[in-house]
Design a protein around this motif. Sequence first.
Motif, short mmCIF file in Angstrom:
data_model
loop_
_atom_site.label_atom_id
_atom_site.label_comp_id
_atom_site.label_asym_id
_atom_site.label_seq_id
_atom_site.Cartn_x
_atom_site.Cartn_y
_atom_site.Cartn_z
N GLN A 70 31.69 2.20 -42.90
CA GLN A 70 32.45 1.14 -42.24
C GLN A 70 31.88 0.74 -40.88
OE1 GLN A 70 36.42 2.82 -42.15
NE2 GLN A 70 36.85 2.21 -44.25
N GLN A 71 30.73 1.32 -40.51
CA GLN A 71 30.18 1.01 -39.20
C GLN A 71 29.48 -0.34 -39.23
OE1 GLN A 71 27.47 3.89 -37.60
NE2 GLN A 71 27.05 2.71 -35.75
N ARG A 72 29.90 -1.22 -38.39
CA ARG A 72 29.28 -2.54 -38.29
C ARG A 72 28.18 -2.50 -37.24
NH1 ARG A 72 32.26 -8.33 -36.70
NH2 ARG A 72 30.34 -9.58 -36.71
N VAL A 73 26.98 -2.91 -37.62
CA VAL A 73 25.86 -2.98 -36.69
C VAL A 73 25.85 -4.40 -36.14
CG1 VAL A 73 23.39 -2.63 -36.38
CG2 VAL A 73 24.64 -1.26 -38.05
N GLY A 74 26.65 -4.61 -35.14
CA GLY A 74 26.93 -5.92 -34.58
C GLY A 74 28.37 -5.90 -34.11
N GLY A 75 28.90 -7.02 -33.72
CA GLY A 75 30.28 -7.02 -33.26
C GLY A 75 30.80 -8.42 -33.04
N GLN A 76 32.04 -8.49 -32.58
CA GLN A 76 32.67 -9.78 -32.31
C GLN A 76 33.73 -9.60 -31.24
OE1 GLN A 76 34.12 -10.48 -36.32
NE2 GLN A 76 36.23 -10.05 -35.68
N ASP A 77 34.06 -10.69 -30.59
CA ASP A 77 35.16 -10.73 -29.63
C ASP A 77 36.32 -11.48 -30.26
OD1 ASP A 77 33.56 -9.51 -27.60
OD2 ASP A 77 32.64 -11.46 -27.20
N THR A 78 37.53 -10.99 -30.04
CA THR A 78 38.72 -11.67 -30.52
C THR A 78 39.19 -12.66 -29.46
OG1 THR A 78 39.38 -9.79 -31.89
CG2 THR A 78 41.09 -11.38 -31.29
N LEU A 79 39.14 -13.93 -29.80
CA LEU A 79 39.59 -14.98 -28.88
C LEU A 79 41.05 -15.36 -29.12
CD1 LEU A 79 36.44 -17.31 -29.12
CD2 LEU A 79 36.86 -15.37 -27.58
N ARG A 80 41.52 -15.14 -30.36
CA ARG A 80 42.92 -15.36 -30.71
C ARG A 80 43.26 -14.38 -31.83
NH1 ARG A 80 42.80 -20.44 -32.75
NH2 ARG A 80 43.13 -19.87 -34.93
N PRO A 81 44.30 -13.58 -31.68
CA PRO A 81 44.61 -12.60 -32.73
C PRO A 81 45.13 -13.28 -33.99
CG PRO A 81 46.34 -12.61 -31.07
CD PRO A 81 45.26 -13.52 -30.55
N ASP A 82 44.94 -12.61 -35.12
CA ASP A 82 45.45 -13.15 -36.37
C ASP A 82 46.90 -12.73 -36.57
OD1 ASP A 82 44.77 -10.47 -36.77
OD2 ASP A 82 44.49 -10.77 -38.91
N GLN A 83 47.65 -13.53 -37.32
CA GLN A 83 49.03 -13.20 -37.64
C GLN A 83 49.45 -14.04 -38.85
OE1 GLN A 83 51.63 -14.22 -34.37
NE2 GLN A 83 50.67 -16.20 -34.03
N SER A 84 50.48 -13.58 -39.55
CA SER A 84 50.96 -14.32 -40.71
C SER A 84 52.47 -14.26 -40.76
CB SER A 84 50.36 -13.76 -42.00
OG SER A 84 50.73 -12.42 -42.19
N GLU A 85 53.06 -15.23 -41.47
CA GLU A 85 54.51 -15.32 -41.57
C GLU A 85 54.87 -15.82 -42.97
OE1 GLU A 85 58.26 -17.35 -39.11
OE2 GLU A 85 56.20 -18.01 -38.74
N ARG A 86 55.87 -15.20 -43.58
CA ARG A 86 56.38 -15.61 -44.88
C ARG A 86 57.80 -16.12 -44.68
NH1 ARG A 86 55.20 -13.81 -50.29
NH2 ARG A 86 56.94 -14.28 -51.69
N ILE A 87 58.07 -17.37 -45.10
CA ILE A 87 59.38 -17.99 -44.91
C ILE A 87 59.91 -18.42 -46.28
CG2 ILE A 87 60.67 -19.84 -43.81
CD1 ILE A 87 58.37 -20.00 -41.73
N GLU A 88 61.04 -17.88 -46.68
CA GLU A 88 61.70 -18.29 -47.91
C GLU A 88 63.05 -18.90 -47.55
OE1 GLU A 88 61.44 -15.75 -51.39
OE2 GLU A 88 60.20 -14.34 -50.26
#
Length: 683
Positions: free
Chosen positions: A551-569
């Motif tokens: 699982q080791q990534r040789v590289g990387g990234q910066d989070t500029l906006r976090p992810d999120q999800s919503e389920r609406i019924e």
Amino acid sequence: MNAHDNLTPPDGAECDILDPVWIPMPDGTRLAARIWLPRGAHDAPVPAVLEYLPYRRRDGTLARDEITYPWLAAQGYAGVRVDIRGNGDSEGLMEDEYSEAELADGEAVIAWIAAQPWCTGAVGMIGISWGGFNGLQLAARAPEALKAAITICFTDDRYADDIHYMGGCLLTENMMWSSQMLAYSSRPPDPEVVGPDWREMWRTRLHAQPLLIEPWLTHQHRDAYWRRASVCEDFNSVKAAIMAVGGWADAYSNAVPRTLAGLSSPASGLVGPWAHKYPNTAWPSPQIGFLSECKAWFDRYLKGDTAAPEAPAYRFFIKDSIAPSREVAAQPGRWAAEPAWPSPRIVPRDWSLASGGLRDGAGQGGDVLIVATPQTLGHTAQRFCPGMRSLDELAADQTPDDAAALTLDSAPLLEGVDIVGAARLRLRLTPDQRSGFVVARLCDLRPDGTSAFITMGVLNLAHRAGHDAPAPMQPGAPVDVDVTLNDIAYHLPKGHRLRLSLSTSYWPMIWPSAQPLGVSIDGENSLLSVPLRPESADADTPAPSFAAPEQQRVGGQDTLRPDQSERIEEVLPNGTRRLRLITDGGKQRHHATGIEIGRHVTETWDVHPDDPLSARTEAHWIYEVGRGDWQTRTESNTVMTCDTTHFHVRAWLKALDGADVVAERAWSFSIPRDDLGHEGDAD
């Protein structure tokens, strides 16, 4: 621009990274590649592993690629990641998925790789989903250099087991996937790679952008369109060694055992508890050392290392019973293996259908059973292909849907059983309409009162004689049909009950039939057969073991906006039931390329419980791609509705470079329904 730039490898890389590398096609089109090359390969050539996708090597799959290819390079393999024409930085235009142009290009790419001075001439392929599909499809074309392929979350049958149709029924994901591909393929090429003409290249691509739901919806039964590139048409055409990989939480688990049974070339199957992900990083856990499995496969078939361990024919994870939940981080269970597939020691256990429930053994039925369900049944289902959006896409407690369906329960089991394979349901039914479908779910009725989803099958009743030979039914006339449920490996414990739930609707997974269908089932001539693996099998065949997940990534990234999800019924004032999924994929900046990428998706499914013609789906996508002062945005929207005779589709696409509109597109068309439910069709 030079043929390629030799990039400075990230810390920890034991390879040179070349990007862009331009691969010429016979028609002059150039495809863009990123190559991870083991140091010293020019002096001591190595085999190569190709992944060939439309999902953009410099941002779309970069996080996964930076786990996979540096690891393989350290094991002595060149990793070659190529953008399909018309996507990412590759030139040309995309026509459709798995087109003749795509596969012909793939053959040319394989030949090009094999001819490079750093390559031994032996090429393998690896890929998930699209890349798993075309890896097997290219193996069926048998290019000389392609010696092995690892195909993950794939299908061998483009009609019966892809994201478009299931059991001959139209999946709502057909439209949702078209919407996703519209968003994916409308993203711009990278000016840093293609140069100052990037905007004109993008505009040309946008004006030629297909709306893929149009051909997919036009071909509603299994015709030549779907047979082309369906490897099940001729398994013997595959000469390469194939490792077929899937997950029980994925949409494509059926293809693994079917491909194993069909191939004559060396083959091995591996199915875990996973959703639509690589097994070293997938959920639910346990993840495995999947790249180590890939190395062993490629060592044997690309390097000719016969000392490399040979995997059993079929390795699979048997799921334990747990309380149902839409999000499962870890799935309890155990690994098992079969030395051959199909396995002679897996035998069916039969249950008869009766008003009192499932009766053990054949010939124990005799009652007439009625099935006629509201159009809203199906809201507890898992998403067709979990793992493509968010983590909460598994099946919920089935009890609410069971309450609206015909449910038949077995007696409590006197001993636990392992269900391994595909259950089959034979029904003699009498319909009250000319068309429609039946859905069969197997559930685990647990002592705590919850109903846990095990597996399901569905059949368009107009396709009862085959998906290539649709024919309407005669209301009031009995017909015999066979429903094959999806493959699964599941331990049903002692004291639990097996539940069969039958319905004539399944929204939002399956588009409703034109008229509400009711059927009466002749229990005397109906039978459920469930494949069981004997308990003694574990003693005869040792359980497989795996290395720790890589699982080791040789590289990387910066989070500029976090992810999120919503389920609406919700239920609207007129009684329509609405499901809305809002997925903010966040925004990230990749260190290796500097590209910033963000997405936001809103998907909506509407249906009224009494009106199948009220069905409506909508997908709205926003994609952001940029770097520094270069900032682009694409926005697209697709809506699908229906009436008795037609499906109706409207869509639009808008692309912006900063505040400037680069292109706008709109589509509007109607396609006749092929469900044979309306008057005027030939009997």
